[in-house]
Write an enzyme that holds these catalytic residues in place. Structure first.
Site, PDB file in Angstrom:
ATOM      1  N   HIS A 202      -5.720  -0.311 -14.329  1.00 19.84           N
ATOM      2  CA  HIS A 202      -5.216   1.034 -15.146  1.00 19.84           C
ATOM      3  C   HIS A 202      -6.937   0.534 -15.531  1.00 19.84           C
ATOM      4  CE1 HIS A 202      -0.708   0.096 -15.456  1.00 19.84           C
ATOM      5  NE2 HIS A 202      -0.905   1.184 -14.038  1.00 19.84           N
TER       6      HIS A 202
ATOM      7  N   CYS B 146      -3.524  11.961   8.329  1.00 24.27           N
ATOM      8  CA  CYS B 146      -3.290  11.271   6.794  1.00 24.27           C
ATOM      9  C   CYS B 146      -3.802   9.702   6.570  1.00 24.27           C
ATOM     10  CB  CYS B 146      -1.607  11.271   6.702  1.00 24.27           C
ATOM     11  SG  CYS B 146      -0.873  10.497   7.214  1.00 24.27           S
TER      12      CYS B 146
END
Ligand code: PEP
Ligand code: MG
Length: 746
Positions: free
Chosen positions: A358, A669
């Site tokens: 994070h 992609c």
């Protein structure tokens, strides 16, 4: 004869030098004197192949010891890579020229460089320069080439590096956390470590339970305050970081787990350590790198609770830095970041941690350069000057004047580029010769939808539905999926959203559905798993269709297709689902259906699948892994993985050609769409739709607006003649510099 004697004397003098630094000085001074040229310099390769200027007679003495030319860059890099002498009359006009301000090289026109090669490895480059624009004579060249080969035997590289590492800038390497360059003063984050706590007895469990309850509430309030402090700057994606902390703090297994251990007689920090460790270990044991990285979040939270218990909770107002600051610590926490006003946050350096933590997510979202996992930096102090190079994952402690000047220049150029990128949101992704390229975003969480829209994406090219499945405790119900899919389709309005059906297995295991296989990459994954679990699959298809009620932007994409029957079975399930829903009174449009081209066997079957498909999307990550038989997550072989490998390019060329001949829309992609060099090649191969992470989209748009299809075609034509990915990268990189788009590669 006398020339040979003179050369022997020079080499002997170098060999006899009393110290490594004296040796390099002897070399450059005696060669300069002997040939009478204006400059003689010696560059030695460091462990990464960068060339450090270690001695020079003629160049600015302040630059010696500090300047490093990145591997492969400039004329010095060219000499090292080609292993050939280069003799140029006017260096600045050469396309590979790489001017470094502090060497004051611009005073010298000619350049002669010779590689110093030991046991087949280029250990350095010897350079001679003169003010006059002339090539060196055959005799002068012969002297330098001979010296180059003899010096290879006497230059004491190891001792030189040892001496240098004591005297000049330590450069540390880590993992890329967030891109960009930051320069600032160190603030050490005083990380407490819950894991170092030893267990103890609880004297009064009733009072400790009350204490635990109030600790959770206090930390919850802290998290809310920190989130509010950053909220204006944060995307939903980052708000999710704080939401994750809040969820964990309300998770009964955590809160009650600690309470139970307190009741069993453990003191509070000991109970907390046990429960945090248990939770973190579950994630640590997971194969999926994203989920494994979640163990860092749980440790962060544990440390946060522990420091609050020790009374170290920051009130949020003291010690707020007001100069450019680099946060440095074992694990810089989200709370540490929240404490520094973003205008003063120059960078983040973590001794531990991965690019999926994070901390890295937050750094990316805030646009703050970050380097993770550099290992402990010894002897670093608060207020030390530090350069954080998030582009190459390097940290430079106490940089010398010339290194600092080089990075300041890079930082300035980067800020200029950032400014230009901001203005691109509403401009078309159009090449200079007028071809429009369609740019889509890739996404996987509800929380990362808005960055795609904010970056000006024309749709979602790949929505990875497995991520909501991975972060859940059980298979999400049809209703739960419906809510998620509806929000996504609505957020994109009329823009297309390509939802990929569940692609679990292989590198994407579900925590609550372990699949143990000898060879998971070739096993039960993607469409194979879905078709074998048809009731689960049916609820996903139904949820997607129901979410598309009243809309026309849903597209469904199938992963890992390798057999005709897989597409036919999917169509049959889609028919059933449409019929079921019609009977339930839900009328939806039949969505366009496509497949990912990522298993190589799909390529030769594309023509026969034309009737069943509305589009295809090249999944370059898996396609490269299967073509090269290389797992890029395996550190033993990852260095050989490159999606611009000639075999991958030839196969993509084949896909494009087939798709064109049967009029089948095609996009890319995988990660190739975010890699500027690969993008140029894809453009040249005929790709006109690219899907990438939202963060990369502005950069790629910037590049496209500087490129012409014509130049991309000529680059790919040349690239396809080469048989090595490194050569291909170099070819395109050199051309991008000539085109004035080289900044994109920093
Ligand atoms: C790919 O394989 O290129 C791709 C986009 O799918 P994923 O990375 O999710 O496997
Ligand atoms: Mg894939």
């Amino acid at each position: 004869m006398s020339v040979i004697l003179d050369l022997t004397r020079i080499v002997q003098a170098a060999a006899d030098a009393e110290s490594p630094s004296a040796q390099v000085s002897v070399i450059v001074n005696s060669i300069q004197q002997y040939l009478g040229l204006d400059v003689c310099s010696l560059y030695l390769a460091d462990e990464r192949g960068d060339m450090a200027l270690l001695a020079s007679h003629g160049l600015n003495p302040d630059a010696v010891g500090g300047v490093r030319i990145p591997a492969g860059k400039g004329l010095v890099g060219l000499v090292a890579q080609s292993r050939h002498p280069i003799n140029i009359a006017d260096a600045a006009r050469h396309p590979a020229f790489y001017g470094i301000r502090e060497t004051q090289e611009e005073l010298y026109r000619s350049f002669f460089g010779v590689p110093i090669v030991r046991s087949g490895v280029v250990i350095g480059v010897l350079v001679a320069q003169s003010r006059e624009a002339r090539e060196l004579s055959a005799e002068e060249s012969a002297v330098l080439v001979t010296l180059g080969s003899q010096l290879a035997l006497v230059v004491a590289t190891d001792s030189i590096w040892q001496e240098i590492n004591q005297n000049i800038t330590p450069i540390l390497s880590g993992i890329k956390g967030a891109p960009g360059i930051g320069i600032g003063r160190v603030t050490l984050c005083d990380n407490v470590d819950l894991y170092s706590v030893t267990d103890g007895k609880c004297e009064d469990s009733a009072a400790t339970l009350v204490e635990w309850q109030s600790l959770v509430e206090t930390v919850l309030a802290d998290v809310k305050r920190e989130q509010a402090g950053l909220s204006e700057l944060l995307s939903q994606e980052v708000a999710a970081v704080f939401d994750a902390y809040r969820l964990l703090l309300s998770d009964p297994s955590l809160v009650n787990g600690v309470a139970q251990l307190i009741r069993d007689g453990h003191h509070l920090p000991g109970a907390l350590k046990k429960v945090i460790q248990q939770h973190a270990d579950v994630f640590l044991a997971m194969d999926d790198p994203y989920l494994r990285a979640r163990h860092e979040d749980i440790r962060h939270l544990g440390n946060k609770l522990y420091s609050a218990w020790r009374g170290l909770r920051a009130s949020g107002t003291e010690d707020i830095p007001n100069t450019q600051t680099v946060l440095v610590g074992t694990q810089v926490s989200v709370s540490d970041i929240a404490r520094v006003p973003t205008e003063f946050l120059a960078g983040i350096v973590c001794f531990q941690g991965s690019n999926l933590s994070h901390t890295a997510v937050l750094a990316n979202a805030l646009g703050v350069p970050a380097v993770m996992g550099v290992g402990e930096i010894r002897g670093i102090h608060n207020n030390d000057e530090l350069v954080v190079d998030g582009n190459t994952a390097r940290v430079i402690v106490r940089p010398t004047g010339s290194v600092l000047a080089e990075y300041e220049q890079l930082l300035k150029a980067e800020q200029q580029l950032k400014g230009e990128l901001k203005g691109l949101r509403d401009l078309p992704a159009q090449t200079v010769d007028g071809t429009n390229i369609c740019l889509y975003a890739n996404s996987g969480l509800l929380a990362d939808i808005s960055p795609g829209l904010q970056a000006g994406a024309e749709g979602l090219g790949l929505y990875r539905t497995e991520i909501p499945f991975m972060v859940s405790d059980t298979f999400p119900s049809e209703e739960e999926q419906l809510a998620v899919y509806r929000q996504i389709l609505e957020a994109y309005g009329t823009k297309p959203v390509h939802m990929r059906v569940l692609d679990i297995g292989g590198d994407k295991p579900l925590p609550y559905f372990p699949i143990r296989e000898e060879n998971p990459a070739l096993g039960w994954r993607g469409i194979r798993f879905c078709l074998d679990n048809s009731s689960l699959f049916m609820s996903q298809i139904r949820a997607m269709l129901r979410a598309s009620e009243g809309r026309e932007n849903l597209r469904i994409m199938l992963p890992m297709v390798s057999n005709t029957s897989e597409i036919l079975q999917f169509h049959a399930l889609l028919n059933d689902a449409m019929q079921q829903l019609a009977e339930e009174g839900v009328h939806v449009r039949r969505p366009p259906v496509g497949i990912m081209v990522e298993v190589p066997s799909a390529i030769s079957q594309l023509r026969s699948w034309r009737e069943q498909l509305d589009f295809i999307s090249i999944g370059s990550n898996d396609l490269s892994q299967y073509l090269l038989a290389l797992d890029r997550n395996n550190p033993r072989v990852a260095a050989s993985y490159d999606h611009v490998h000639p075999a991958v390019l030839h196969e993509i060329a084949r896909v494009i050609e087939i798709a064109r001949s049967i009029d089948l829309p095609v996009s890319v992609c995988g990660e190739m769409s975010s890699d500027p060099i690969a993008v140029v090649l894809l453009l040249g191969l005929g790709v006109r739709t690219l899907s990438m992470s939202a963060a990369q989209l502005p950069k790629i748009k910037w590049l496209l607006r500087r490129m012409s299809i014509e130049s991309a075609c000529s680059m790919v034509e040349e690239a396809l003649l080469l048989n090595d990915a490194r050569q291909i990268r170099k070819l395109v990189a050199d051309r991008l510099y000539v085109l004035g788009a080289g900044e994109i590669l920093w």
